[in-house]
Every structure is written in structure tokens, then in C-alpha cells.
Motif scaffolding. Structure first.
Motif, mmCIF file in Angstrom:
data_model
loop_
_atom_site.group_PDB
_atom_site.id
_atom_site.type_symbol
_atom_site.label_atom_id
_atom_site.label_comp_id
_atom_site.label_asym_id
_atom_site.label_seq_id
_atom_site.Cartn_x
_atom_site.Cartn_y
_atom_site.Cartn_z
ATOM 1 N N UNK A 1 79.562 70.273 58.069
ATOM 2 C CA UNK A 1 79.469 70.321 56.740
ATOM 3 C C UNK A 1 80.564 69.504 56.063
ATOM 4 N N UNK A 2 82.011 69.863 56.594
ATOM 5 C CA UNK A 2 83.149 69.027 56.214
ATOM 6 C C UNK A 2 82.905 67.638 56.309
ATOM 7 N N UNK A 3 82.539 67.137 57.360
ATOM 8 C CA UNK A 3 82.226 65.706 57.452
ATOM 9 C C UNK A 3 81.524 65.163 56.138
ATOM 10 N N UNK A 4 80.379 65.673 55.782
ATOM 11 C CA UNK A 4 79.682 65.543 54.821
ATOM 12 C C UNK A 4 80.399 65.690 53.248
ATOM 13 N N UNK A 5 81.345 66.748 53.311
ATOM 14 C CA UNK A 5 82.081 66.844 52.175
ATOM 15 C C UNK A 5 83.061 65.531 52.003
ATOM 16 N N UNK A 6 83.495 65.199 53.269
ATOM 17 C CA UNK A 6 84.590 64.101 53.118
ATOM 18 C C UNK A 6 83.864 62.664 52.728
ATOM 19 N N UNK A 7 82.702 62.637 53.208
ATOM 20 C CA UNK A 7 82.001 61.343 52.605
ATOM 21 C C UNK A 7 81.898 61.554 51.038
#
Length: 190
Positions: free
Chosen positions: A144-150
Motif C-alpha cells: 500500500x505504501x509503494x502505491x502511495x509513493x507512486x
């Protein structure tokens, strides 16, 4: 000589016919909670006698009543949980039972608070199921954090999320047993 038998009640009969129920086939059942059984079955658990375990506790002279109380509690717990004990024969003492060390550690930790026994650093192992659940939560949060960072609107937010992802990655490696626990990220970096 026979006595007359008098029937006072009416016999109840079931007038309803038995209907057979049709059972629908069950949907695909996933059993992720039983994955740990294969690991537990293959691993060996250390067994010790009550006295061997109590001798590991430093700086405490055990009273016979304390030994009896601890031993009977361990025996009752093992019996109620249907855990096997390892018997050995001694020529003068008879049958000596050895119990699983994790069970004795748990019982000792419970009774130590109640009776004021010394509480050394017993290695009470965290259950593997709890560790796996925590690892799954970490991995889901990392995705979820990786999607947020993108999708981060600014570079500052993306950098803060990247710092948090690095920390969570090292925490996930710790949960897998790859490395010791990491320090939390510095607040200034976020």
C-alpha cells in the motif's frame, strides 16, 4: 399370579415423514492457519524434568512445596492439553517424566508473578503464527505504501514514504529471521 397392566398414556408417533436434505457442495476452503503445523511437526522440542528446569533459575533456593506446586501444575497442564511426556526409568526413583520446555517456561512465567519467584530472562518464544500474521500485515502495508509513493503529489511526501518503506523492509527481514531488529526511522528524516 399376574397383575393387570394398565396403560394410561397415549403412544406418540411421529407422523411427519423424514425428508432428506440436499447438501450443497462447499465452496473452496482455504486453510492458511494450518500452514504452521508442518513446521511444528518437523521441529524438535526440548524436554526436561521439573528439577532440571528449576535448576536453570539462578539465585533461588527452591522449597519442596514450591517444587511440588510447580511440578503438579506442569503435569496437569500437559495432561489437559494432551501433550506427551518423555518417560525414563531410573533404578531407584522409578519413572521420571520429562515435559516440553516451552510449556514449563509458560507455566513458570505465570506462577512467578503469583508467588514472587525470580523472573530470569527465559526465552519465551513468540509463536510462529503471530510472527507470520505480523509479517503478512507488514507486507500488505508495504504494498500500500509503494502505491502511495507512486502517486505522491510532492517529492517531500514521496521521500517520507520511501524512508518508511526502508524501515518496514528491514522490519520484515527481522520477522523472517534474517537480521536483528532495526532502530525506528529518525523523525527528522520523515
Amino acid at each position: 399370579m399376574s397383575y393387570p397392566v394398565r396403560f394410561t398414556g397415549r403412544m406418540k408417533t411421529n407422523t411427519r415423514t423424514q425428508r432428506s436434505r440436499t447438501v450443497k457442495p462447499a465452496a473452496d476452503i482455504t486453510v492458511p492457519d494450518f500452514e504452521h503445523l508442518a513446521d511444528v511437526a518437523s521441529s524438535q522440542v526440548e524436554h526436561q524434568t521439573i528439577l532440571e528446569f528449576l535448576r536453570m533459575i539462578p539465585n533461588h533456593k527452591w522449597h519442596p512445596d514450591e517444587i511440588s506446586q510447580f511440578g503438579s501444575k506442569v503435569g496437569r497442564m500437559a495432561n489437559s492439553m494432551q501433550l506427551a511426556f518423555v518417560p525414563s526409568l531410573h533404578p531407584s526413583l522409578g519413572v521420571i517424566r520429562s515435559f516440553p520446555v516451552p510449556l514449563m517456561q509458560w507455566v513458570y512465567a505465570t506462577l512467578a508473578n503469583k508467588f514472587g519467584w525470580p523472573m530470569p530472562a527465559l526465552a519465551l518464544e513468540e509463536s510462529s503464527r503471530e510472527q507470520r500474521d505480523e509479517l503478512r500485515q507488514h507486507e500488505a502495508m508495504m504494498k500500500q505504501l509503494q502505491r502511495t509513493a507512486e502517486r505522491a503529489p510532492t517529492d517531500g511526501i514521496a521521500q517520507a514514504v520511501a524512508t518508511l518503506l526502508d524501515w518496514m523492509d528491514s522490519e520484515a527481514r527481522r520477522l523472517r529471521g534474517d537480521e536483528p531488529p532495526p532502530p525506528p526511522p529518525p523523525l527528522r528524516a520523515i
